[in-house]
Design an enzyme around this catalytic site. Structure first.
Site, PDB file in Angstrom:
ATOM      1  N   THR A 363       3.200  27.225  32.763  1.00 23.70           N
ATOM      2  CA  THR A 363       4.239  26.492  33.206  1.00 23.70           C
ATOM      3  C   THR A 363       3.660  25.389  33.618  1.00 23.70           C
ATOM      4  O   THR A 363       3.140  24.830  34.021  1.00 23.70           O
ATOM      5  CB  THR A 363       4.160  28.633  34.231  1.00 23.70           C
ATOM      6  OG1 THR A 363       3.981  29.516  33.269  1.00 23.70           O
ATOM      7  CG2 THR A 363       5.787  28.057  34.853  1.00 23.70           C
ATOM      8  N   GLY A 454       1.485  29.321  37.701  1.00 22.97           N
ATOM      9  CA  GLY A 454       0.289  30.378  38.159  1.00 22.97           C
ATOM     10  C   GLY A 454       0.719  31.879  38.001  1.00 22.97           C
ATOM     11  O   GLY A 454       0.054  32.395  38.453  1.00 22.97           O
TER      12      GLY A 454
HETATM   13  N1  GLY Z   1       5.853  33.260  31.972  1.00 18.06           N
HETATM   14  C1  GLY Z   1       5.436  33.160  33.308  1.00 18.06           C
HETATM   15  C2  GLY Z   1       6.438  33.697  34.520  1.00 18.06           C
HETATM   16  O1  GLY Z   1       7.751  33.709  33.623  1.00 18.06           O
HETATM   17  O2  GLY Z   1       6.604  34.708  35.106  1.00 18.06           O
END
Ligand code: GLY
Length: 553
Positions: A363, A454
């Protein structure tokens, strides 16, 4: 421990005479993305145009973190009228999705079905968000703000060690999609350092968005290729999914911690609610007067309780009822505090229960303040490194695997070890619960734009950053802080190896805490701070990454 990934980070301060315009600042996870934002600001764009440029540039140069085939949340502050809004560009479940789509006939979760390949992909939100940002908040057309990203896609960018680590981690999945392997690998292997990754198909896709806006992606020739390619490989997408995808403007979650204003994201992210719920509980403890051990103990106990509530209550508020007002109320925090003992951990299984691995996570985040004081905090994702590792042929669009953020089965942990309940079960058209937490913080003298990748630890990383900001720490000190995390289940404090001394570990163990050192996934925080009192801007990029914080006079 991070010696091998320390490459460079930049911290800059610029102060200015009161008559001059305020400096701008951008911090992002990749120098080329920060430069793209700066280029667009220099061309007369505002923070929202820069957000378009940085979002698209990150999609090109950090293909393992976010992308045109992914989603995200953009938290905006418009200086002229102090208007604040959250743009929800989260992926949605396709209309052909159903609750048990990742379960086998025996009702067990099918390994990796929600992580690899086209069935793991939600309907992307980034293309719609680019248009929404430009049309409603920016000053420049997409054709201008997308230029740096189109250039990076055509001319390529050099592979660095972070790219190599991510590609190695996802090598076997990347090899399964020939369109992905052709671009992101070299002869089927992790490319060498400095190898130039060129993405001509992605450049064409970005050019279509530059010319036609979101329609360039969700309609016509490209949409056909995306849907056909996805379904041929086992996906379940339809044109109706694309026709009905919209950006939703949501009211941010607001809170207050000892005089500091907190503005963060609403569901379908759990970030804002969990952050405010934790800080409301903590506000009653005089943290600065307590020993290190006592501080960590209270912080962990409040994390534990907020993550329990996350598992039980949180989901897409367009589909399920979430008791938002109660969860972020000070009265509720006071009630939660009554079960926190000063010298003893509360085992998670003694809290009212949601009954019932660790790896790389990805991310990305960027933070911007422009010359006028407009602000953007944006956290973007395709979920796991390189998302689903699937590229529909001829599109250059790497699809997300965000479907894994749904609860495939109540009580069964997802790739981040997070459990969920009915509130986050899969439904057609629903947005999966997220932990992404782009946030604004404001004290009497300073304001901050903060966020990080994270996975499940995003919220607690932003929390530790917010507490340090409240105590007056600098941007660089905050992004570099050693981190720790508790998420209710598994019932352990996960910590960065340099976060605690041996003595602290022994003492906390004697209080009933279980502690586990974890080397990776401690984020890549990007932060900008405007010191109102000193008229000084600073920007900082996490020591754990390769990003760049820039102040633009
Ligand atoms: N894919 C990580 C989140 O959206 O928390």
């Amino acid at each position: 421990m991070y010696k091998f990934i320390f490459s460079f980070f930049v911290l800059v301060f610029v102060s200015f005479p009161l008559s001059a315009r305020q400096p701008a600042a951008i911090a992002s996870a990749h120098p080329l993305a920060t430069q793209a934002g700066e280029e667009v600001l220099q061309a007369g764009g505002n923070a929202f145009d820069a957000a378009v440029a940085v979002t698209a540039a990150l999609a090109v140069v950090e293909p393992y973190s976010s992308g045109i085939g992914g989603g995200g949340f953009w938290l905006l502050h418009r200086a002229s009228d102090q208007f604040e809004v959250m743009l929800d560009g989260r992926e949605r479940a396709p209309f052909n999705a159903h609750r048990d789509m990742y379960l086998d006939k025996q009702g067990n979760v099918i390994k990796d079905a929600s992580i690899n390949g086209p069935l793991s992909a939600g309907i992307p939100g980034v293309p719609a968000a680019l248009e929404h940002l430009a049309k409603h908040y920016g000053l420049l057309p997409l054709s201008k703000s997308l230029q740096p990203a189109i250039r990076y896609a055509r001319e390529g960018f050099p592979v660095d060690e972070h790219y190599q680590r991510m590609a190695k981690f996802r090598l076997s999945a990347l090899k399964k999609s020939s369109s992905a392997a052709a671009v992101f690998l070299h002869k089927g292997q992790v490319p060498a350092m400095g190898y130039v990754v060129k993405q001509n198909n992605l450049a064409h896709t970005l050019s279509l968005i530059a010319e036609k806006g979101a329609d360039g992606f969700y309609k016509g020739e490209l949409a056909d290729k995306l849907i056909r390619g996805t379904n041929k490989a086992g996906g379940i997408w339809s044109q109706k999914d694309f026709n009905e995808y919209t950006i939703i403007e949501r009211k941010p979650i607001k809170g207050e911690y000892r005089g500091m204003k907190i503005t963060s994201v609403a569901p379908p992210s759990s970030g804002g609610i969990a952050l405010v719920e934790i800080m409301n509980q903590l506000a009653a403890y005089p943290l600065e007067k307590l020993s290190d051990i006592q501080q960590v103990h209270y912080i962990v106990e409040t994390m534990r309780r907020a993550y329990r509530d996350r598992a039980e209550y949180l989901g897409d508020t367009d589909f399920v009822k979430v008791p938002v007002a109660r969860l972020i109320s000070k009265d509720y925090a006071a009630k939660l505090r009554t079960s926190i003992r000063p010298n003893m951990a509360t085992p998670s299984n003694t809290l009212p229960g949601v009954k019932k691995k660790d790896g790389a996570t990805d991310t990305t985040h960027f933070s911007i303040i422009d010359h006028q004081g407009n602000r953007v905090a944006a956290t973007l994702s395709i979920n796991y490194p390189f998302g689903s590792c699937f590229v529909p042929p001829g599109t250059g669009v790497l699809l997300n695997d965000e479907m894994d953020d749904f609860s495939a089965k109540p009580g069964v942990p997802n790739v981040y070890g997070l459990v969920g309940a009915e509130a986050n079960a899969i439904q057609p058209g629903k947005r999966m619960l997220s932990s992404m937490s782009p946030t604004f913080l404001e004290t009497k003298n300073r304001l901050a734009v903060i966020g990080t990748p994270g996975g499940s630890r995003i919220i607690t990383m932003v929390l530790l950053g917010a507490l340090a900001f409240h105590q007056g720490e600098s941007a660089q000190a905050i992004v570099d802080l050693a981190r720790y995390h508790h998420q209710y289940l598994p019932d352990s404090i996960f910590y960065e190896p340099d976060a605690f001394s041996l003595q602290q570990i022994e003492k906390m163990s004697s209080m009933g805490h279980s502690l586990k050192a974890v080397e990776n996934t401690w984020g890549n925080m990007q932060m900008v701070i405007w010191d109102k009192k000193k008229s000084m801007m600073s920007a900082a990029s996490d020591r754990r990454g390769l990003g760049l914080g820039r102040v633009i006079p």
